[in-house]
Enzyme design. Structure first.
Site, PDB file in Angstrom:
ATOM      1  CB  ALA A 125      -0.910   0.002   1.222  1.00 43.20           C
ATOM      2  CG  ASN A 193       3.728  -6.258   6.829  1.00 48.67           C
ATOM      3  OD1 ASN A 193       4.648  -6.563   7.571  1.00 48.67           O
ATOM      4  ND2 ASN A 193       2.706  -7.050   6.600  1.00 48.67           N
ATOM      5  CG  HIS A 223      -0.863   3.704   5.906  1.00 48.03           C
ATOM      6  ND1 HIS A 223      -0.834   3.214   7.189  1.00 48.03           N
ATOM      7  CD2 HIS A 223      -1.349   2.707   5.121  1.00 48.03           C
ATOM      8  CE1 HIS A 223      -1.261   1.959   7.179  1.00 48.03           C
ATOM      9  NE2 HIS A 223      -1.587   1.633   5.942  1.00 48.03           N
TER      10      HIS A 223
END
Length: 272
Positions: A125, A193, A223
């Site tokens: 991502a 991750n 994020h």
């Protein structure tokens, strides 16, 4: 006279939600790439549960490397060394999705170096990973990341369990952690991750600062990344749609792995 390139034989270690998604994409057809083997815990159960268009070998993760050129790791983070060591000692490629576990098993990098293997961390991502790796060729002054997920996305995380955080009681955005990527790797092995991949690409796990928020007002994994580098200032926000079967990871994770495999054999490669 032209000759076609050999087909890249792919094995998948772990067959949960992500592994199944990758397998389905490969079985549907990716030019130059073929799914040839699955490393699973229960061979008979997996063989009876899934049918593929092309023949697939079912085996345990210890013998998966014998059947393929590259192994895609889709298993629980704790299994990374068991999956990785045979692959790297055979001088083959390992595509890692549990990048957080690399910080707890840095000896794997030395094994890869000694035997001519390669560890590839999928972009997942992380928007702008190519730009981060480019900036890291110069000087990076600061990397900060703020990660927000629905509270249920942190269920079972060791940090949450150890600190008796009641996720069901969170009714407003709550910061549950702040610290470095290295410190977060063991506390949130299934969740961070993205942060670890960012740290490995950029300033390193000890200089990548994180804030982790359990936020009941969001429905996506969000994020926000700020990077101050000599070459550029980078500001990125990723809103990742959680997987329906596993809210701790995003749908784009499996697609990222397929894209990485496609890039290995494509005559035109986009990205660093």
């Amino acid at each position: 006279m032209s000759t076609s390139s050999p087909v890249l034989r792919v094995g998948i270690a772990g067959f949960g939600a992500i592994g199944q998604s990758i397998a389905a994409k490969l079985d549907a057809g990716v030019p130059g790439v073929q799914l040839v083997a699955l490393g699973v815990r229960d061979v008979e159960k997996a063989r009876n549960a899934y049918t593929f268009a092309q023949p697939v070998t079912y085996t345990d993760i210890d013998h998966l490397v014998e059947h393929c050129d590259v192994v895609v790791e889709c298993a629980p983070a704790a299994l990374l060394p068991r999956i990785a060591e045979p692959v790297l000692k055979a001088g083959k490629k390992l595509l890692v999705l549990s990048s957080g576990a690399l910080l707890l098993n840095e000896h794997l990098i030395e094994i890869a170096r000694e035997h001519g293997g390669q560890i590839i961390v999928a972009t997942g991502a992380l928007l702008g990973l190519d730009a981060v790796t480019a900036a890291a060729e110069g000087k990076i002054n600061e990397v900060r990341m703020v990660s927000r997920k629905p509270p249920r996305g942190f269920a079972g995380a060791p940090y949450v369990v150890q600190n008796n955080i009641d996720l069901d009681a969170i009714t407003e955005p709550t910061m549950i952690y702040t610290g470095t990527a290295r410190e977060a790797a063991s506390g949130f092995p299934a969740n961070l991750n993205v942060a670890v991949s960012l740290s490995l690409a950029g300033a390193g796990p000890d200089r990548t600062i994180l804030e982790i928020w359990a936020d009941p007002t969001v429905t996506r994994n969000i994020h926000r990344i700020e990077i101050d580098a000599e070459a550029a200032k980078l500001s990125m926000e990723i809103q990742n749609i959680p997987s329906e079967s596993n809210p701790r990871t995003g749908r784009i994770t499996a697609l990222s792995a397929v894209a990485a495999l496609r890039k290995m054999v494509s005559p035109l490669r986009i990205g660093t």
